[in-house]
Design a protein around this motif. Structure first.
Motif, PDB file in Angstrom:
ATOM      1  N   TRP A 146       6.654  18.949 -12.621  1.00 47.29           N
ATOM      2  CA  TRP A 146       5.940  17.844 -13.264  1.00 47.29           C
ATOM      3  C   TRP A 146       6.795  16.586 -13.335  1.00 47.29           C
ATOM      4  CZ3 TRP A 146       7.140  15.069 -17.713  1.00 47.29           C
ATOM      5  CH2 TRP A 146       6.118  14.256 -18.239  1.00 47.29           C
ATOM      6  N   GLY A 182       2.895  11.098 -15.658  1.00 49.40           N
ATOM      7  CA  GLY A 182       1.664  10.629 -15.024  1.00 49.40           C
ATOM      8  C   GLY A 182       0.845  11.749 -14.438  1.00 49.40           C
ATOM      9  N   GLN A 183       1.477  12.884 -14.152  1.00 50.44           N
ATOM     10  CA  GLN A 183       0.737  14.038 -13.659  1.00 50.44           C
ATOM     11  C   GLN A 183       0.132  14.809 -14.824  1.00 50.44           C
ATOM     12  OE1 GLN A 183       3.516  16.282 -11.276  1.00 50.44           O
ATOM     13  NE2 GLN A 183       3.299  14.918  -9.511  1.00 50.44           N
ATOM     14  N   ASP A 184      -0.849  15.649 -14.523  1.00 48.46           N
ATOM     15  CA  ASP A 184      -1.490  16.445 -15.563  1.00 48.46           C
ATOM     16  C   ASP A 184      -0.486  17.339 -16.274  1.00 48.46           C
ATOM     17  OD1 ASP A 184      -3.882  15.299 -14.913  1.00 48.46           O
ATOM     18  OD2 ASP A 184      -4.747  17.091 -13.984  1.00 48.46           O
ATOM     19  N   TYR A 236     -10.749  18.528 -20.699  1.00 50.93           N
ATOM     20  CA  TYR A 236      -9.662  19.277 -20.075  1.00 50.93           C
ATOM     21  C   TYR A 236     -10.232  20.335 -19.120  1.00 50.93           C
ATOM     22  CZ  TYR A 236     -10.560  23.077 -23.426  1.00 50.93           C
ATOM     23  OH  TYR A 236     -11.148  24.079 -24.157  1.00 50.93           O
ATOM     24  N   LYS A 237      -9.427  20.717 -18.140  1.00 52.11           N
ATOM     25  CA  LYS A 237      -9.844  21.684 -17.130  1.00 52.11           C
ATOM     26  C   LYS A 237      -9.238  23.039 -17.435  1.00 52.11           C
ATOM     27  CE  LYS A 237      -9.669  22.648 -12.151  1.00 52.11           C
ATOM     28  NZ  LYS A 237      -9.151  22.180 -10.833  1.00 52.11           N
ATOM     29  N   TYR A 282      -5.463  22.415 -18.094  1.00 48.90           N
ATOM     30  CA  TYR A 282      -4.856  21.142 -17.685  1.00 48.90           C
ATOM     31  C   TYR A 282      -5.579  19.969 -18.353  1.00 48.90           C
ATOM     32  CZ  TYR A 282      -2.231  23.470 -13.942  1.00 48.90           C
ATOM     33  OH  TYR A 282      -1.372  24.276 -13.217  1.00 48.90           O
ATOM     34  N   THR A 283      -4.777  18.945 -18.670  1.00 53.24           N
ATOM     35  CA  THR A 283      -5.344  17.697 -19.168  1.00 53.24           C
ATOM     36  C   THR A 283      -4.483  16.535 -18.673  1.00 53.24           C
ATOM     37  OG1 THR A 283      -6.169  16.570 -21.159  1.00 53.24           O
ATOM     38  CG2 THR A 283      -4.035  17.649 -21.340  1.00 53.24           C
ATOM     39  N   ALA A 284      -5.032  15.337 -18.717  1.00 55.48           N
ATOM     40  CA  ALA A 284      -4.282  14.161 -18.272  1.00 55.48           C
ATOM     41  C   ALA A 284      -3.071  13.935 -19.180  1.00 55.48           C
ATOM     42  CB  ALA A 284      -5.188  12.938 -18.288  1.00 55.48           C
ATOM     43  N   ASP A 285      -2.038  13.382 -18.629  1.00 54.31           N
ATOM     44  CA  ASP A 285      -0.827  13.067 -19.378  1.00 54.31           C
ATOM     45  C   ASP A 285      -1.179  12.120 -20.529  1.00 54.31           C
ATOM     46  OD1 ASP A 285       1.605  12.161 -20.352  1.00 54.31           O
ATOM     47  OD2 ASP A 285       2.459  11.712 -18.397  1.00 54.31           O
ATOM     48  N   LYS A 332       0.271   8.480 -21.048  1.00 47.69           N
ATOM     49  CA  LYS A 332      -0.098   7.401 -20.139  1.00 47.69           C
ATOM     50  C   LYS A 332      -1.446   6.784 -20.470  1.00 47.69           C
ATOM     51  CE  LYS A 332       3.666   7.928 -17.836  1.00 47.69           C
ATOM     52  NZ  LYS A 332       4.741   6.906 -17.978  1.00 47.69           N
ATOM     53  N   LYS A 333      -2.038   7.213 -21.566  1.00 51.32           N
ATOM     54  CA  LYS A 333      -3.352   6.662 -21.966  1.00 51.32           C
ATOM     55  C   LYS A 333      -3.168   5.367 -22.744  1.00 51.32           C
ATOM     56  CE  LYS A 333      -5.784  11.063 -21.994  1.00 51.32           C
ATOM     57  NZ  LYS A 333      -6.551  12.017 -22.805  1.00 51.32           N
TER      58      LYS A 333
END
Length: 219
Positions: free
Chosen positions: A179, A182-184, A203-204, A212-215, A218-219
């Motif tokens: 990781w 910026g990556q999940d 989330y996935k 998994y979810t977005a970082d 970085k939001k």
């Protein structure tokens, strides 16, 4: 010697450094710290490492991380060594380096080389390995890495693990293999579904234990 582990409180100490005397906890303040050791001054690998860290010192500062080096010789030798580091690398080294000729800090932090018979000083006393301690603002040890004297550290990896520790400290996430920011990221296993739905909508879920979810940083 204290038996240090992840989660231990980093022992406090007083030391003479290339930037003046410090009391470690007071000097660290509310910042993160990367405490790292070198076998001794004016060694080839050590010189390249210090130059690499000095050239990227600003990147550590941006993360709220103070750098604190250590080697098993006196501060007078550090001042001469820093001149070599700056000349060779084109850097301007400004972080302090502890003079630990008597191995007081090195012993406390278990940095001394117990295996390599060649990693000794002129008196046959063991030198330090390339230890790294990442310590958070509460003085808790969050990461420990030890490299042999023959292996130089990777600055990108040191920054990467700091990014991982900091995002995990702020959010209820962990970081997967390879990781980079910026990556999940991975939703922490301690987060139940209802809380995950609120904290990380969309989330996935690959497996019940792998989500998994977005970082979030970085939001």
């Amino acid at each position: 010697m204290v038996n240090l582990r992840l989660g231990s409180i980093a022992p406090d100490f007083k030391a003479e450094t290339s930037a003046g005397d410090i009391e470690f906890h007071k000097w660290a303040g509310d910042d993160w710290v990367m405490l790292f050791s070198h076998p001794t001054s004016t060694l080839a690998v050590c010189t390249t490492e210090l130059g690499g860290l000095a050239k990227r010192h600003e990147e550590f500062k941006q993360r709220g991380v103070k750098l604190l080096g250590l080697s098993a010789n006196d501060v007078a030798s550090h001042h001469e060594w820093i001149k070599d580091v700056d000349e060779i690398s084109g850097s301007s080294l400004s972080f302090p380096i502890i003079g630990d000729k008597e191995r007081k800090v090195a012993t406390t932090y278990d940095m001394l080389d117990a295996l390599d018979a060649s990693n000794v000083d002129a008196l046959g006393l063991p030198l330090t390995v390339r230890s790294v301690f990442i310590i958070d603002p509460k003085k808790v040890i969050r990461l420990i890495i030890s490299y042999p004297a023959s292996t130089g550290r990777n600055v990108d990896e040191l920054l990467r693990v700091i990014d991982s520790l900091q995002v995990s400290a702020k959010y209820k996430v962990a970081t997967p293999v390879d990781w980079v920011p910026g990556q999940d990221v991975i939703v922490a296993n301690s987060v139940k579904k209802e809380e995950a739905d609120q904290l990380f909508p969309g989330y996935k879920s690959v497996k019940p234990y792998l989500r998994y979810t977005a970082d979030p940083s970085k939001k």
